[in-house]
Design a protein around this motif. Structure first.
Motif, PDB file in Angstrom:
ATOM      1  N   LEU A 154      46.761  44.189  36.276  1.00 56.15           N
ATOM      2  CA  LEU A 154      46.519  43.907  34.864  1.00 56.15           C
ATOM      3  C   LEU A 154      46.620  42.409  34.641  1.00 56.15           C
ATOM      4  N   PRO A 155      46.052  41.916  33.567  1.00 52.17           N
ATOM      5  CA  PRO A 155      46.148  40.473  33.319  1.00 52.17           C
ATOM      6  C   PRO A 155      47.601  40.039  33.101  1.00 52.17           C
ATOM      7  N   ASN A 156      47.921  38.887  33.616  1.00 53.35           N
ATOM      8  CA  ASN A 156      49.297  38.397  33.458  1.00 53.35           C
ATOM      9  C   ASN A 156      49.442  37.667  32.114  1.00 53.35           C
ATOM     10  N   GLY A 189      37.232  41.038  32.159  1.00 53.73           N
ATOM     11  CA  GLY A 189      36.784  40.925  33.545  1.00 53.73           C
ATOM     12  C   GLY A 189      35.276  41.039  33.655  1.00 53.73           C
ATOM     13  N   THR A 190      34.724  40.279  34.592  1.00 52.64           N
ATOM     14  CA  THR A 190      33.278  40.340  34.845  1.00 52.64           C
ATOM     15  C   THR A 190      33.015  40.293  36.354  1.00 52.64           C
ATOM     16  N   GLY A 191      33.819  41.052  37.109  1.00 54.50           N
ATOM     17  CA  GLY A 191      33.581  41.201  38.548  1.00 54.50           C
ATOM     18  C   GLY A 191      32.559  42.303  38.787  1.00 54.50           C
ATOM     19  N   ALA A 192      32.413  42.702  40.052  1.00 50.02           N
ATOM     20  CA  ALA A 192      31.402  43.706  40.421  1.00 50.02           C
ATOM     21  C   ALA A 192      31.575  44.998  39.619  1.00 50.02           C
ATOM     22  N   THR A 193      32.833  45.366  39.353  1.00 52.14           N
ATOM     23  CA  THR A 193      33.100  46.598  38.604  1.00 52.14           C
ATOM     24  C   THR A 193      32.576  46.485  37.178  1.00 52.14           C
ATOM     25  N   ALA A 194      32.998  45.437  36.479  1.00 58.84           N
ATOM     26  CA  ALA A 194      32.594  45.267  35.075  1.00 58.84           C
ATOM     27  C   ALA A 194      31.074  45.166  34.970  1.00 58.84           C
ATOM     28  N   GLN A 212      35.186  37.066  29.449  1.00 60.21           N
ATOM     29  CA  GLN A 212      34.812  36.554  30.765  1.00 60.21           C
ATOM     30  C   GLN A 212      35.574  35.275  31.103  1.00 60.21           C
ATOM     31  N   ARG A 213      36.274  35.306  32.253  1.00 57.76           N
ATOM     32  CA  ARG A 213      36.912  34.060  32.714  1.00 57.76           C
ATOM     33  C   ARG A 213      35.969  33.345  33.674  1.00 57.76           C
ATOM     34  N   THR A 214      35.516  34.062  34.707  1.00 59.46           N
ATOM     35  CA  THR A 214      34.588  33.450  35.671  1.00 59.46           C
ATOM     36  C   THR A 214      33.336  34.304  35.765  1.00 59.46           C
ATOM     37  N   PRO A 215      32.180  33.744  35.432  1.00 61.87           N
ATOM     38  CA  PRO A 215      30.953  34.533  35.634  1.00 61.87           C
ATOM     39  C   PRO A 215      30.658  34.676  37.121  1.00 61.87           C
ATOM     40  N   THR A 332      28.859  33.073  47.468  1.00 61.32           N
ATOM     41  CA  THR A 332      30.145  32.626  48.014  1.00 61.32           C
ATOM     42  C   THR A 332      31.288  33.525  47.558  1.00 61.32           C
ATOM     43  N   ARG A 333      31.024  34.372  46.573  1.00 61.58           N
ATOM     44  CA  ARG A 333      31.915  35.476  46.238  1.00 61.58           C
ATOM     45  C   ARG A 333      31.115  36.742  46.466  1.00 61.58           C
ATOM     46  N   ARG A 334      31.749  37.866  46.405  1.00 63.20           N
ATOM     47  CA  ARG A 334      31.056  39.135  46.554  1.00 63.20           C
ATOM     48  C   ARG A 334      29.964  39.209  45.480  1.00 63.20           C
ATOM     49  N   VAL A 335      28.727  39.438  45.903  1.00 67.86           N
ATOM     50  CA  VAL A 335      27.620  39.439  44.935  1.00 67.86           C
ATOM     51  C   VAL A 335      27.553  40.797  44.232  1.00 67.86           C
ATOM     52  N   TYR A 389      40.447  47.330  31.207  1.00 67.97           N
ATOM     53  CA  TYR A 389      40.822  46.286  32.157  1.00 67.97           C
ATOM     54  C   TYR A 389      39.968  46.441  33.415  1.00 67.97           C
ATOM     55  N   ALA A 390      39.006  45.527  33.571  1.00 70.51           N
ATOM     56  CA  ALA A 390      38.213  45.512  34.817  1.00 70.51           C
ATOM     57  C   ALA A 390      38.702  44.305  35.612  1.00 70.51           C
ATOM     58  N   THR A 391      40.020  44.268  35.785  1.00 70.37           N
ATOM     59  CA  THR A 391      40.663  43.029  36.241  1.00 70.37           C
ATOM     60  C   THR A 391      41.026  43.025  37.726  1.00 70.37           C
ATOM     61  N   GLY A 392      40.460  43.934  38.494  1.00 70.91           N
ATOM     62  CA  GLY A 392      40.559  43.837  39.947  1.00 70.91           C
ATOM     63  C   GLY A 392      41.878  44.302  40.535  1.00 70.91           C
ATOM     64  N   SER A 525      38.848  34.164  45.321  1.00 64.12           N
ATOM     65  CA  SER A 525      38.351  35.506  44.987  1.00 64.12           C
ATOM     66  C   SER A 525      39.229  36.496  45.729  1.00 64.12           C
ATOM     67  N   TRP A 526      39.042  37.775  45.454  1.00 65.60           N
ATOM     68  CA  TRP A 526      39.860  38.758  46.182  1.00 65.60           C
ATOM     69  C   TRP A 526      39.587  38.680  47.671  1.00 65.60           C
ATOM     70  N   MET A 527      38.388  38.213  48.032  1.00 61.72           N
ATOM     71  CA  MET A 527      38.055  38.131  49.458  1.00 61.72           C
ATOM     72  C   MET A 527      38.861  37.063  50.183  1.00 61.72           C
ATOM     73  N   LYS A 532      45.223  35.700  40.537  1.00 67.09           N
ATOM     74  CA  LYS A 532      46.043  34.860  39.651  1.00 67.09           C
ATOM     75  C   LYS A 532      47.047  35.666  38.849  1.00 67.09           C
ATOM     76  N   ASN A 533      46.892  36.987  38.855  1.00 68.87           N
ATOM     77  CA  ASN A 533      47.837  37.835  38.105  1.00 68.87           C
ATOM     78  C   ASN A 533      49.082  38.190  38.913  1.00 68.87           C
ATOM     79  N   VAL A 534      49.069  37.854  40.198  1.00 69.06           N
ATOM     80  CA  VAL A 534      50.158  38.319  41.073  1.00 69.06           C
ATOM     81  C   VAL A 534      50.890  37.126  41.687  1.00 69.06           C
TER      82      VAL A 534
HETATM   83  P1  NA7 Z   1      37.217  41.501  40.868  1.00 68.41           P
HETATM   84  O1  NA7 Z   1      35.950  41.202  41.539  1.00 68.41           O
HETATM   85  O2  NA7 Z   1      38.470  40.933  41.430  1.00 68.41           O
HETATM   86  O3  NA7 Z   1      37.060  41.082  39.339  1.00 68.41           O
HETATM   87  C1  NA7 Z   1      38.134  41.051  38.456  1.00 68.41           C
HETATM   88  C2  NA7 Z   1      37.675  40.416  37.174  1.00 68.41           C
HETATM   89  O4  NA7 Z   1      38.749  40.375  36.243  1.00 68.41           O
HETATM   90  C3  NA7 Z   1      37.243  38.970  37.374  1.00 68.41           C
HETATM   91  O5  NA7 Z   1      36.180  38.704  36.518  1.00 68.41           O
HETATM   92  C4  NA7 Z   1      38.490  38.202  36.969  1.00 68.41           C
HETATM   93  O6  NA7 Z   1      38.276  36.879  36.580  1.00 68.41           O
HETATM   94  C5  NA7 Z   1      38.946  39.048  35.797  1.00 68.41           C
HETATM   95  N1  NA7 Z   1      40.350  38.829  35.497  1.00 68.41           N
HETATM   96  C6  NA7 Z   1      41.412  39.126  36.272  1.00 68.41           C
HETATM   97  N2  NA7 Z   1      42.547  38.761  35.664  1.00 68.41           N
HETATM   98  C7  NA7 Z   1      42.200  38.220  34.487  1.00 68.41           C
HETATM   99  C8  NA7 Z   1      42.936  37.648  33.425  1.00 68.41           C
HETATM  100  N3  NA7 Z   1      44.267  37.552  33.497  1.00 68.41           N
HETATM  101  N4  NA7 Z   1      42.263  37.188  32.367  1.00 68.41           N
HETATM  102  C9  NA7 Z   1      40.930  37.294  32.315  1.00 68.41           C
HETATM  103  N5  NA7 Z   1      40.160  37.806  33.283  1.00 68.41           N
HETATM  104  C10 NA7 Z   1      40.805  38.271  34.368  1.00 68.41           C
HETATM  105  O7  NA7 Z   1      37.451  43.087  40.803  1.00 68.41           O
HETATM  106  P2  NA7 Z   1      36.355  44.221  40.613  1.00 68.41           P
HETATM  107  O8  NA7 Z   1      37.079  45.484  40.341  1.00 68.41           O
HETATM  108  O9  NA7 Z   1      35.298  43.811  39.681  1.00 68.41           O
HETATM  109  O10 NA7 Z   1      35.674  44.314  42.022  1.00 68.41           O
HETATM  110  C11 NA7 Z   1      36.450  44.451  43.207  1.00 68.41           C
HETATM  111  C12 NA7 Z   1      35.601  44.889  44.351  1.00 68.41           C
HETATM  112  O11 NA7 Z   1      35.530  46.329  44.350  1.00 68.41           O
HETATM  113  C13 NA7 Z   1      34.196  44.473  44.322  1.00 68.41           C
HETATM  114  O12 NA7 Z   1      33.988  43.201  44.790  1.00 68.41           O
HETATM  115  C14 NA7 Z   1      33.534  45.533  45.182  1.00 68.41           C
HETATM  116  O13 NA7 Z   1      33.596  45.173  46.545  1.00 68.41           O
HETATM  117  C15 NA7 Z   1      34.335  46.749  44.959  1.00 68.41           C
HETATM  118  P3  NA7 Z   1      38.380  35.677  37.680  1.00 68.41           P
HETATM  119  O14 NA7 Z   1      37.170  35.865  38.540  1.00 68.41           O
HETATM  120  O15 NA7 Z   1      39.669  35.910  38.439  1.00 68.41           O
HETATM  121  O16 NA7 Z   1      38.399  34.452  36.884  1.00 68.41           O
END
Ligand code: NA7
Length: 570
Positions: A154-156, A189-194, A212-215, A332-335, A389-392, A525-527, A532-534
């Motif tokens: 979850l977001p910190n 969150g705007t990672g692959a899940t979102a 969105q923090r990072t597109p 350079t991150r998971r597309v 929360y699509a926060t990874g 990135s997670w890779m 940043k939440n942990v």
């Molecule tokens: P990701 O790719 O880790 O994405 C998590 C998203 O959540 C990402 O956009 C993060 O922004 C955002 N995030 C996380 N914490 C925060 C806080 N505190 N505030 C705002 N935004 C936040 O996880 P997914 O579930 O999308 O995908 C994981 C993998 O699963 C995917 O790559 C596939 O292989 C299957 P950030 O980029 O950290 O700025």
């Protein structure tokens, strides 16, 4: 093959933790060897990711048929994929089909979460595994069918537990239907899940606000149905396809491209990129010019092409600019692969909020509050009926941190991996005899720590220091290698195997060395193990095997061919 043992008999020959793809296949192989095996699973059913990770829009972004198991001719003959990129429910059905077919459930104990695993003294040579209810299981060998994407985070930011509306983490999506009808929904969150979820939610929602923090650089999936005739052709082509997958660097179906970007004219580049952008699947990432993932200048060019596409697809120029990544280049991150993701922002009921200029200050009872980084500018208050929360994940080593693995030196694995994982072949460890890490689609672990509305679950994929890419291909290889190893031990009357210090050092150095030069190493990135939440996850680590899967397999096979002589055997 009879039960393995010496005078001190463990309850099981093999204990497998996790009943996802890797756990189920491990169980199948152990049974084939005639070993007394048990699989322990925290969830109520098999399938892991594809059972629990049922957020709207969840689906493969690799071609379904290339992501299925290849080890069973019967399954290949009987199973029909209906979409090129199968939705979650189809993949869940597929895993259940396999478990039914091979009666795997009878050796799986569900609703059981492992808390600790300790290797007992050398006389007994067995693992003592304890679940959260205090039940103890003993086993000669332990297979961790877990991986690196686990522990949803979850977001910190303060206040997460204060929110009173419906709240879900995408990795813990409830089984029951979730309605968005007429609701005000916020998604963080705007990672692959979102990127998979947002267009689906947007279709039915009252109003959706995306924080969105990072597109990310997303490209079109171009999914389509598979007709029965097409499925017949796919089936006829299985032998050729699986052979091809074994020959490619990441075992994907997409061909790599030996061409140099510097030998192509601007028109030729444009032509290739238009072609790849219009193709289904990961082609734009995997079949691009060879330099794009290692050369900044080449990467800038392809990034500019994808940026142009985003500008063309998003009507509001300000929103389009916000959706274009500025701190990392394409690939350079998971597309993430998308279906009408950018078009979702053209809907009047969808709004994008840029957290760089207005970070989240806190989660409130009704929604959340942002603050502005500009002096004198007020933040905003948002009220929602639902917060998503699509926060990874706490990725890479998080799965292993969740269980207290204690080896012969009395130390916890968690402590030993503080600076990143150290493995031998990505499958074995020093001081953890008889333990094998297989690669690792999903195992589920029940956990109520997030305190959200839904039943919540952890899922885990892929293991540290193993070939990544097409995960089921890695799983099959790892499980086969481990099975052959256990069979060898048994045939030779051996009951103990342990990686050597030197082997771990050399393998870890090798993994680091082959990772050099990739632009992705420069990116959080997670890779690269950053979350940043942990606490303790701010530093980039080398967690993946960045070399070719072909080379990875060869190295592992060589070890087996030499009779596992780089291990201590007893
Ligand atoms: P990701 O790719 O880790 O994405 C998590 C998203 O959540 C990402 O956009 C993060 O922004 C955002 N995030 C996380 N914490 C925060 C806080 N505190 N505030 C705002 N935004 C936040 O996880 P997914 O579930 O999308 O995908 C994981 C993998 O699963 C995917 O790559 C596939 O292989 C299957 P950030 O980029 O950290 O700025």
């Amino acid at each position: 093959m009879g039960s393995i043992g010496n005078s001190q008999q463990p309850e099981h020959d093999v204990l497998v933790i996790g009943a996802g793809l890797s756990g189920c296949y491990s169980l199948y192989r152990m049974r084939e060897l005639g070993l007394k095996s048990k699989c322990i699973e925290a969830g109520t059913a098999v399938g892991g990711t594809w059972y629990w990770n049922r957020y709207p829009g969840a689906r493969f972004d690799s071609e379904s048929y290339s992501y299925g198991f290849s080890w069973s001719p019967e399954v290949l003959a009987e199973w029909n994929w209906t979409e090129h990129f199968a939705p979650q429910y189809e993949t869940e059905k597929y895993l259940n089909f396999i478990c039914d077919k091979f009666n795997l459930r009878e050796d799986i104990q569900f609703n059981t979460r492992i808390q600790s695993a300790k290797f007992l003294d050398d006389e007994r040579r067995m693992w003592e595994v304890t679940d959260t209810s205090g039940n103890v299981y003993t086993s000669r060998f332990l297979i961790t069918a877990m991986g690196v994407l686990s522990n949803p985070t979850l977001p910190n930011v303060p206040g997460v537990s204060h929110y009173k509306g419906e709240a879900f983490h995408t990795a813990r999506w409830p089984k029951d239907h979730v309605s968005f009808e007429g609701k005000r929904v916020g998604i963080i969150g705007t990672g692959a899940t979102a990127i998979q979820a947002i267009p689906e939610i947007a279709k039915n929602v009252g109003h959706l606000t995306v924080f969105q923090r990072t597109p990310n650089w997303a490209i079109p999936l171009h999914n389509a149905k598979i007709s029965p005739e097409e499925m017949a052709d796919i089936r006829a082509g299985y032998p050729e396809m699986f052979e091809k997958l074994q020959k490619t660097r990441m075992c994907f179906i997409h061909d790599s491209n030996p061409d140099s970007i510097w030998e192509a004219s601007p028109e030729q580049r444009e032509e290739l990129w238009e072609h790849l952008y219009a193709q289904p699947g990961f082609g734009m990432w995997l079949s691009n010019y060879k330099e794009i993932l290692v050369d900044h200048k080449a990467n800038d060019l392809v990034s500019e092409f994808v940026a142009k596409k985003i500008r063309q697809r998003v009507k509001d120029p300000e929103t389009a600019e916000l959706l274009i990544p500025k701190n990392h280049g394409f690939g350079t991150r998971r597309v993430p692969m998308e279906t009408s993701y950018y078009e979702a922002y053209n809907r009047p009921n969808v709004r994008l909020v840029d957290l760089h200029s207005t970070p989240i200050e806190r989660i409130t009872e009704k929604g959340l509050r942002t603050k502005s980084v500009k002096e004198g500018v007020e933040g905003e208050e948002y009220d929602f009926d639902m917060l998503i929360y699509a926060t990874g994940f706490d990725a890479v080593t998080g799965a292993f941190d969740a269980i207290d693995f204690i080896g012969t030196d009395g130390k916890k694995l968690k402590e030993k991996w503080e600076e990143g994982p150290k493995t031998y072949l990505g499958m074995t460890l020093k001081a953890m005899p008889n333990m094998f890490m297989v690669s690792h689609l999903p195992s589920t672990t029940a956990d109520n720590s997030l305190g959200l509305t839904a039943n919540i679950w952890l899922y885990q994929i892929m293991g540290p220091h193993q070939a990544y890419g097409n995960i089921p291909r890695s799983i099959e290889f790892a499980v086969d290698w481990v099975s052959n190893c256990i069979e060898h031990l048994h045939k030779n009357g051996l009951t103990r195997i342990e990686a050597r210090e030197e082997g771990v050092k050399q393998w870890t150095e090798h993994v680091h060395q082959i990772s050099e030069g990739f632009l992705s190493n420069e990116i959080d990135s997670w890779m690269t193990g950053v979350n940043k939440n942990v606490a303790g996850r701010q530093k980039r680590i080398v967690a993946r095997y960045n070399g070719s899967a072909v080379e990875f397999r060869q190295r592992c096979r060589d070890v087996a061919a030499r009779g596992y002589d780089s291990f201590d055997l007893a």
